[in-house]
Write an enzyme that holds these catalytic residues in place. Structure first.
Site, PDB file in Angstrom:
ATOM      1  N   ASP A 193      -3.537  -3.731   5.504  1.00 23.80           N
ATOM      2  CA  ASP A 193      -3.005  -4.873   4.534  1.00 23.80           C
ATOM      3  C   ASP A 193      -2.134  -5.632   5.640  1.00 23.80           C
ATOM      4  O   ASP A 193      -1.094  -5.139   6.108  1.00 23.80           O
ATOM      5  CB  ASP A 193      -2.260  -4.320   3.462  1.00 23.80           C
ATOM      6  CG  ASP A 193      -1.407  -5.419   2.750  1.00 23.80           C
ATOM      7  OD1 ASP A 193      -1.299  -6.513   3.186  1.00 23.80           O
ATOM      8  OD2 ASP A 193      -1.041  -5.300   1.476  1.00 23.80           O
ATOM      9  N   HIS A 198       5.270  -8.004   5.374  1.00 26.05           N
ATOM     10  CA  HIS A 198       5.617  -6.506   5.719  1.00 26.05           C
ATOM     11  C   HIS A 198       5.987  -6.414   7.100  1.00 26.05           C
ATOM     12  O   HIS A 198       6.381  -5.340   7.409  1.00 26.05           O
ATOM     13  CB  HIS A 198       4.581  -5.501   5.222  1.00 26.05           C
ATOM     14  CG  HIS A 198       4.158  -6.032   3.616  1.00 26.05           C
ATOM     15  ND1 HIS A 198       4.996  -5.645   2.575  1.00 26.05           N
ATOM     16  CD2 HIS A 198       2.988  -6.409   3.241  1.00 26.05           C
ATOM     17  CE1 HIS A 198       4.306  -6.179   1.635  1.00 26.05           C
ATOM     18  NE2 HIS A 198       3.151  -6.492   1.923  1.00 26.05           N
ATOM     19  N   ILE A 213       9.480  -6.530   3.534  1.00 28.28           N
ATOM     20  CA  ILE A 213       9.595  -5.649   2.613  1.00 28.28           C
ATOM     21  C   ILE A 213       8.390  -4.536   2.797  1.00 28.28           C
ATOM     22  O   ILE A 213       7.559  -4.757   3.316  1.00 28.28           O
ATOM     23  CB  ILE A 213       9.603  -6.219   1.261  1.00 28.28           C
ATOM     24  CG1 ILE A 213       8.323  -6.764   0.783  1.00 28.28           C
ATOM     25  CG2 ILE A 213      10.645  -7.171   0.966  1.00 28.28           C
ATOM     26  CD1 ILE A 213       8.019  -7.456  -0.526  1.00 28.28           C
ATOM     27  N   GLY A 216       3.933  -2.847  -1.837  1.00 23.23           N
ATOM     28  CA  GLY A 216       3.889  -2.052  -2.975  1.00 23.23           C
ATOM     29  C   GLY A 216       3.042  -0.855  -3.013  1.00 23.23           C
ATOM     30  O   GLY A 216       3.337   0.008  -3.600  1.00 23.23           O
TER      31      GLY A 216
END
Length: 290
Positions: A193, A198, A213, A216
């Site tokens: 990903d 991120h 961040i 998830g």
């Protein structure tokens, strides 16, 4: 309109061969914190942790299915006919994995992906991207990713399901905390990903966040590992399905508080960020077990 729901749903499924081996499994496990289990004298070499990191003892946490083949199902879904969206407007809204049998340490499978649904939430759209993996012995897993796309709703479509898992009205059976390393997202993204949200502070600001961040799906994997290690005696084969709704963000360096309620054939969890007064992270989170 950037999303043509009818065209996206009617598009032919896309199939691709995916492969993985012990290195991919180990990298994923390290990306969700394996080897740093809190509370042990020698966490990296503890026998329970070596099941995630040492090739001669390796088992596969079922959430690995979300990154197998570098997560090609989600990548393919976001580039499907009828979908033209800004990556900065995309957030992962929820995830469900159904296991048809345990994931092998080494595998070669055909992953077939399609847009299963497009929901209109008013100010946003939700894409349900379904991937099904099968090898020569039959189906392995089915993965549904719910992708939240800001600013793409209001087209008059179905709002979709809104069921919520009511939290048990009693104290949790277990509560554990898991620290998220400052470099956790940088390591996790090596499993496929590459969203700069991120890693890149400037991109994160464009997306409305003060800093990058955590993925998830990293929180998702950390939580499943905690459930397996705490309530399932480390037996990954007992997991039949695992679903969650991403209800808030996690910043690298924070601590996850994971509350668990054991029930008949399932374990329900709630995940919050300790440093932000138990701000919600994962909600409606259910692990169906054998």
């Amino acid at each position: 309109m950037p999303i043509d729901a009818a065209k996206a749903i009617a598009a032919e499924p896309r199939s691709a061969e995916i492969t993985w081996d012990h290195k991919d499994i180990q990298l994923y496990h390290l990306g969700i914190g394996a080897g740093s289990f809190q509370g042990k004298d020698n966490p990296a070499t503890d026998p329970d942790e070596l099941r995630y990191t040492l090739e001669s003892r390796l088992h596969v946490l079922p959430s690995f299915a979300t990154v197998a083949g570098a997560g090609m199902g989600v990548v393919g879904g976001l580039s499907a006919p009828g979908i033209d969206i800004d990556l900065a407007a995309v957030l992962h809204g929820g995830q469900t994995i159904t296991l048809h049998r345990p994931v092998p340490v080494r595998g070669r499978a055909i992953s077939t992906s399609r847009v299963a649904a497009v929901y209109d939430k008013g100010k946003a759209a939700i894409l349900v991207l379904r991937s099904e993996a099968a090898d020569g012995d039959g189906p392995l897993w089915t993965s549904d990713a719910q992708i939240f796309v800001r600013g793409e709703g209001g087209f008059g479509g179905d709002r979709g399901p809104s069921a919520r898992a009511e939290q048990p009205g009693r104290e949790p059976d277990r509560v554990v905390e898991r620290a998220v390393r400052e470099d956790q997202a940088l390591l996790y993204r090596l499993s496929g990903d590459w969203n700069p949200l991120h890693a890149d502070p400037e991109f994160a600001k464009l997306a409305g966040f003060e800093k990058p961040i955590l993925h998830g799906l990293c929180s998702y994997g950390i939580t499943l590992k905690a459930v397996v290690d705490t309530l399932l005696d480390g037996d990954v084969a007992r997991v039949r399905s695992y679903s969650t709704r991403f209800s808030g963000v996690v910043f690298p360096g924070e601590t996850l508080r994971i509350r668990m309620w054991a029930g008949e054939g399932r374990i329900q969890t709630s995940v919050t960020a300790v440093e932000r007064d138990d701000a919600p992270v994962l909600a409606d989170t259910i692990v169906e077990i054998a």
